[in-house]
Scaffold this motif. Structure first.
Motif, PDB file in Angstrom:
ATOM      1  N   GLN A  74     -36.889 -11.470 -33.744  1.00 30.09           N
ATOM      2  CA  GLN A  74     -37.641 -10.900 -32.624  1.00 30.09           C
ATOM      3  C   GLN A  74     -36.652 -10.339 -31.619  1.00 30.09           C
ATOM      4  O   GLN A  74     -35.732 -11.022 -31.192  1.00 30.09           O
ATOM      5  N   THR A  75     -36.815  -9.093 -31.262  1.00 32.52           N
ATOM      6  CA  THR A  75     -35.840  -8.425 -30.402  1.00 32.52           C
ATOM      7  C   THR A  75     -36.243  -8.363 -28.944  1.00 32.52           C
ATOM      8  O   THR A  75     -35.432  -8.022 -28.098  1.00 32.52           O
ATOM      9  N   GLY A  76     -37.474  -8.657 -28.611  1.00 35.44           N
ATOM     10  CA  GLY A  76     -37.927  -8.568 -27.233  1.00 35.44           C
ATOM     11  C   GLY A  76     -39.101  -7.624 -27.116  1.00 35.44           C
ATOM     12  O   GLY A  76     -39.564  -7.054 -28.094  1.00 35.44           O
ATOM     13  N   ALA A  77     -39.567  -7.422 -25.901  1.00 37.23           N
ATOM     14  CA  ALA A  77     -40.782  -6.636 -25.678  1.00 37.23           C
ATOM     15  C   ALA A  77     -40.560  -5.135 -25.780  1.00 37.23           C
ATOM     16  O   ALA A  77     -41.382  -4.422 -26.308  1.00 37.23           O
ATOM     17  N   ALA A  78     -39.441  -4.648 -25.271  1.00 38.27           N
ATOM     18  CA  ALA A  78     -39.221  -3.194 -25.214  1.00 38.27           C
ATOM     19  C   ALA A  78     -38.208  -2.803 -26.280  1.00 38.27           C
ATOM     20  O   ALA A  78     -37.013  -2.858 -26.061  1.00 38.27           O
ATOM     21  N   VAL A  79     -38.700  -2.445 -27.443  1.00 45.19           N
ATOM     22  CA  VAL A  79     -37.783  -2.189 -28.548  1.00 45.19           C
ATOM     23  C   VAL A  79     -38.098  -0.908 -29.312  1.00 45.19           C
ATOM     24  O   VAL A  79     -38.143  -0.900 -30.526  1.00 45.19           O
ATOM     25  N   ALA A  80     -38.304   0.167 -28.618  1.00 48.98           N
ATOM     26  CA  ALA A  80     -38.538   1.423 -29.328  1.00 48.98           C
ATOM     27  C   ALA A  80     -37.303   1.812 -30.128  1.00 48.98           C
ATOM     28  O   ALA A  80     -37.402   2.331 -31.229  1.00 48.98           O
ATOM     29  N   ALA A  81     -36.126   1.531 -29.572  1.00 45.96           N
ATOM     30  CA  ALA A  81     -34.887   1.894 -30.276  1.00 45.96           C
ATOM     31  C   ALA A  81     -33.759   0.944 -29.865  1.00 45.96           C
ATOM     32  O   ALA A  81     -32.843   1.335 -29.162  1.00 45.96           O
TER      33      ALA A  81
END
Length: 132
Positions: A74-81
Motif C-alpha cells: 500500500q503506497t498511500g492515498a495519493a498515488v497517481a504516479a
C-alpha cells in the motif's frame, strides 16, 4: 540479467506487447509473463524480486515463482504516479507519492511491511539517495 550471474534473465515486453515477461537467456524463445498491461517496474538489487505499479499499490513479485500471487504494498492515498527505489542491499523500498509523502517499506524475503511514513517534503523527489 542477474547481479550474481546465477540466472541470466531479461525483462521485456511480452511478444504481444501486452505486459512484461521474464526471459531466460539460456532458452530465449520461452517467455514467462509476470504482469499484463504497461506499468513501471523495478528489479531488486539481488535480482530476486520485482516491483511494478498497479494504482494505488506497488506489487512485489518473487521471481522464483513469477506467476504466483504478488504481494501488494500500500503506497498511500495519493498515488497517481508514485516513485520508488530499492535500497542497495534490497531490504527496503522508499516510496514518494503525489502529495510528497515519503514512506519506507521493509522487505523480508518476498514479504513487505506496512509502509512507515517518513514525512512530507516541499517538493517531490526525483530519486532517492541511499547512504551505506
Amino acid at each position: 540479467w542477474s547481479p550474481d550471474a546465477s540466472r541470466h534473465q531479461l525483462f521485456t515486453n511480452t511478444s504481444d506487447g501486452a505486459g512484461i515477461a521474464m526471459v531466460d537467456l539460456a532458452n530465449p524463445s520461452t517467455q514467462i509473463p509476470i504482469f499484463a498491461g504497461y506499468a513501471p517496474y523495478s528489479v531488486s538489487p539481488a535480482g530476486t524480486l520485482l516491483t511494478y505499479l498497479t494504482k494505488p499499490t506497488i506489487q512485489l513479485v518473487n521471481l522464483a515463482a513469477p506467476q504466483g500471487t504478488p504481494v501488494a504494498i500500500q503506497t498511500g492515498a495519493a498515488v497517481a504516479a508514485p516513485i520508488w527505489d530499492w535500497s542497495p542491499n534490497g531490504q527496503f523500498i522508499a516510496i514518494a507519492d503525489d502529495a510528497n509523502q515519503q514512506r519506507l517499506v521493509r522487505i523480508d524475503g518476498a514479504a513487505a511491511s506496512t509502509p512507515v511514513p517518513l514525512g512530507v517534503t516541499s517538493a517531490r523527489p526525483i530519486y532517492f539517495a541511499w547512504q551505506p
